[in-house]
Design an enzyme around this catalytic site. Structure first.
Site, short mmCIF file in Angstrom:
data_model
loop_
_atom_site.label_atom_id
_atom_site.label_comp_id
_atom_site.label_asym_id
_atom_site.label_seq_id
_atom_site.Cartn_x
_atom_site.Cartn_y
_atom_site.Cartn_z
N HIS A 1 -7.25 -7.69 -0.03
CA HIS A 1 -7.16 -6.55 0.89
C HIS A 1 -8.03 -6.87 2.09
CE1 HIS A 1 -5.92 -2.34 1.33
NE2 HIS A 1 -7.09 -2.13 1.92
N ASN B 1 -10.61 -0.93 0.87
CA ASN B 1 -11.78 -0.45 1.61
C ASN B 1 -11.97 1.06 1.51
OD1 ASN B 1 -9.33 -0.59 3.33
ND2 ASN B 1 -10.62 0.36 4.88
N HIS B 2 -10.93 1.82 1.13
CA HIS B 2 -11.08 3.26 0.98
C HIS B 2 -11.33 3.68 -0.47
CE1 HIS B 2 -10.12 3.87 5.11
NE2 HIS B 2 -8.84 3.54 5.01
N HIS C 1 -0.37 -3.05 6.33
CA HIS C 1 0.81 -2.19 6.21
C HIS C 1 2.07 -2.70 6.89
CE1 HIS C 1 -1.45 1.81 5.12
NE2 HIS C 1 -2.05 0.74 4.60
N HIS D 1 -3.35 -4.14 3.16
CA HIS D 1 -4.22 -3.42 4.09
C HIS D 1 -3.59 -3.19 5.46
CE1 HIS D 1 -7.71 -1.83 6.13
NE2 HIS D 1 -7.67 -2.80 7.03
N ASP E 1 0.80 -1.22 0.00
CA ASP E 1 0.00 0.00 0.00
C ASP E 1 0.84 1.28 0.00
OD1 ASP E 1 -1.17 -2.31 1.25
OD2 ASP E 1 -2.88 -1.10 1.83
N GLU F 1 -4.24 2.08 -2.43
CA GLU F 1 -5.35 2.31 -1.51
C GLU F 1 -5.24 3.59 -0.67
OE1 GLU F 1 -8.16 1.19 -0.74
OE2 GLU F 1 -8.45 1.36 1.42
N ASN F 2 -4.03 3.92 -0.24
CA ASN F 2 -3.87 5.05 0.68
C ASN F 2 -3.03 6.18 0.10
OD1 ASN F 2 -3.87 2.52 3.01
ND2 ASN F 2 -5.30 4.21 3.22
#
Length: 258
Positions: A150, A68-69, A177, A175, A10, A41-42
């Site tokens: 994830h 999820n984000h 990290h 997810h 990520d 994702e982030n």
């Protein structure tokens, strides 16, 4: 022939994206990667903008996966319908924008990449990922498949790895990290790791300023999470696939330090 896949954990915030942009192409050459999947994702701390998706692709990724984000940055909605190189989780509701499965022409021939999300411990509305993978594999018979799962729970990721063992080429978790120490080839020939880790600030709590995370766990008020300062790292893995069978022949960790 052998085919090498680089999977990158990520990307967190502007520091993670900048570090990826500086290092990914050089890293690809050094590890001899034929194909690269990066979880974005982030990139915006929560979610990813279209511009950040393009930055990750320009940095050297072939495919970007989400989690999820996905919907936190709403400008991504149209973008997901415009590109087949950015994948949102396949087990999200089918009427949502984008797709969770991409098939790409490579030196290995057609190669499928699946973005998938877990349900245990995540506040998401998603179909059962195990049943979803059964349907995806029925739709894409006879080609190598890579899965970015994830998910929050190590148990759910491990269960998915063994469920898909011998049916796909590699399964990696994202997810949480933090890179796990269980990178391996499962008994039926599928490469596996519970979590790749992340690409972002090293001296952090999952990429976030430590004082903000500490305040949260102490029950104190805190400001909007911000990326930590300081040097970054890039965590991931390389999976070497057999060109004839798609089975995983080797799995090696990747840790790129600033």
């Amino acid at each position: 022939m052998e085919f090498r896949v680089l999977a990158v954990g990520d990307v967190v915030g502007k520091p993670g994206l900048a570090f990826l942009s500086r290092r990914l192409r050089t890293l690809r050459r050094r590890v001899g990667a034929d194909f690269c999947v990066v979880n974005g994702e982030n990139a915006a701390m929560n979610g990813m903008t279209p511009g950040q998706g393009e930055d990750i692709l320009d940095a050297g990724a072939d495919v970007v996966t989400l989690g999820n984000h996905t919907w936190r940055q709403r400008e991504i909605v149209d973008y997901l319908d415009e590109t087949d190189r950015v994948l949102r989780p396949a087990n999200f509701a089918p009427q949502l924008p984008g797709t969770g499965v991409g098939v790409y022409e490579t030196a290995l021939g057609p190669l499928a990449v699946v973005s998938l999300i877990g349900r245990y411990g995540l506040d998401v509305h998603a179909d059962n990922p195990f049943y979803k993978m059964d349907a995806i594999l029925r739709q894409h018979p006879g080609i190598p498949v890579l899965v970015d799962f994830h998910a929050e729970a190590s148990s759910e990721k491990l269960a998915m790895g063994f469920y898909l063992d011998g049916r796909v080429s590699a399964v990696w978790g994202t997810h949480t990290h933090v890179p796990t120490a269980d990178l391996r080839i499962l008994p039926q020939g599928t490469g596996y790791i519970t979590d790749l880790g992340m690409t972002g600030p090293r001296d952090s709590v999952l990429g976030i300023r430590p004082e903000q995370s500490i305040a949260l766990f102490r029950g104190e008020l805190t400001s909007r999470f911000a990326a930590a300062p300081g040097p970054c790292w890039l965590c991931g893995a390389v999976f070497t696939l057999d060109g004839a069978t798609g089975r995983c022949l080797a799995a090696e960790p990747v840790l790129e330090l600033e």
